[in-house]
Design a protein around this motif. Structure first.
Motif, PDB file in Angstrom:
ATOM      1  N   GLU A  24       8.764  -0.018  16.879  1.00  0.00           N
ATOM      2  CA  GLU A  24       7.833  -1.109  17.136  1.00  0.00           C
ATOM      3  C   GLU A  24       8.528  -2.402  17.566  1.00  0.00           C
ATOM      4  N   GLN A  29       2.055  -4.778  20.763  1.00  0.00           N
ATOM      5  CA  GLN A  29       0.927  -3.862  20.578  1.00  0.00           C
ATOM      6  C   GLN A  29      -0.325  -4.666  20.289  1.00  0.00           C
ATOM      7  N   ASP A 103      -2.841   0.589  18.656  1.00  0.00           N
ATOM      8  CA  ASP A 103      -2.032   1.436  19.534  1.00  0.00           C
ATOM      9  C   ASP A 103      -1.140   2.424  18.799  1.00  0.00           C
TER      10      ASP A 103
END
Length: 263
Positions: A24, A29, A103
């Motif tokens: 991440e 996102q 997401d």
């Protein structure tokens, strides 16, 4: 007994970088925010005045403050920061904050917090603003600026409420100046705070805010000084014709003040 009034922000989607997984990092996102605020008092007595309610900008501003604090690993931390920012407002009695990632999986995953008191301390969101008395032509400054128009020089009829007429004339001057400069007019504290947060220049129409302030003359110099003090402005500047003296400031006025050149 009436239930508390509530305001809400729903399905507010912002792209940001967050998450504890290495996958991440460096990958923005989509986050979806839903906030509901229980108000400390009913809005029925607000008399349709925007400055007497909790503005929806407080909710979007709390989201922005949470995202701008630092890069976070946890949605829980982000939601806690947002809740704390909302609860700094005296009109907010309770807040529910839901933050979801859109997401990571085909659906949504997230967290919901319900808070009556903040569990962390947050610094108040400050948006410095500059007040300028627009007494002569000048280039439009960049950034968060409130322009106070000069009096239009219209004759004030004898009798009646001369102060009210003078304030309305200044409102008219504000609209004319805003049209000339291609900016918007603001006539409430809520709009001025929004302009500061957005980094916008606006022209102030003073009648709505100044009408009921006892002892405040309908003089554009006095109004500029009063507004700068009320907004805790970072500066108060005077755009004046050549040879015109700067207005005298009241004792103890601590905001930096100076003259700026005409175009």
């Amino acid at each position: 007994m009436d239930q508390p009034d509530r305001i809400h922000l729903r399905d507010y989607v912002v792209s940001a970088e967050i998450g504890a997984f290495q996958t991440e990092r460096g990958q923005p996102q989509r986050l979806r925010f839903n906030l509901e605020v229980e108000l400390a008092a009913h809005v029925s007595g607000a008399d349709d005045e925007v400055d007497r309610i909790l503005s929806y900008d407080v909710l979007t501003g709390a989201v922005s403050a949470g995202l701008g604090d630092r890069r976070l690993d946890l949605l829980e931390t982000l939601a806690e920061i947002i809740a704390a920012h909302v609860l700094t407002h005296p009109r907010a009695a309770q807040v529910s904050v839901t933050v979801e990632k859109l997401d990571r999986i085909p659906g949504a995953l997230g967290v919901t917090l319900l808070r009556r008191t903040p569990r962390i301390e947050v610094a108040p969101v400050e948006a410095p603003i500059r007040v300028i008395f627009h007494g002569t032509t000048m280039a439009l400054p960049q950034g968060s600026v409130v322009l106070v128009p000069d009096a239009p020089g219209l004759p004030v009829p004898q009798g009646g409420n001369g102060r009210e007429i003078a304030l309305l004339a200044l409102d008219q001057a504000a609209w004319a100046l805003a049209a000339q400069l291609g900016v918007t007019v603001a006539d409430s504290r809520t709009e001025l705070d929004w302009a500061a947060t957005e980094g916008r220049a606006v022209v102030w129409a003073p009648a709505r805010m100044a009408r009921d302030v006892a002892g405040l003359p309908a003089n554009p110099h006095a109004l500029a000084i009063w507004l700068a003090d009320r907004l805790s402005a970072e500066r108060l500047d005077w755009a004046l014709p050549e040879g015109a003296a700067e207005p005298e400031l009241p004792p103890g006025f601590a905001i930096p003040s100076g003259r700026i050149g005409a175009r």
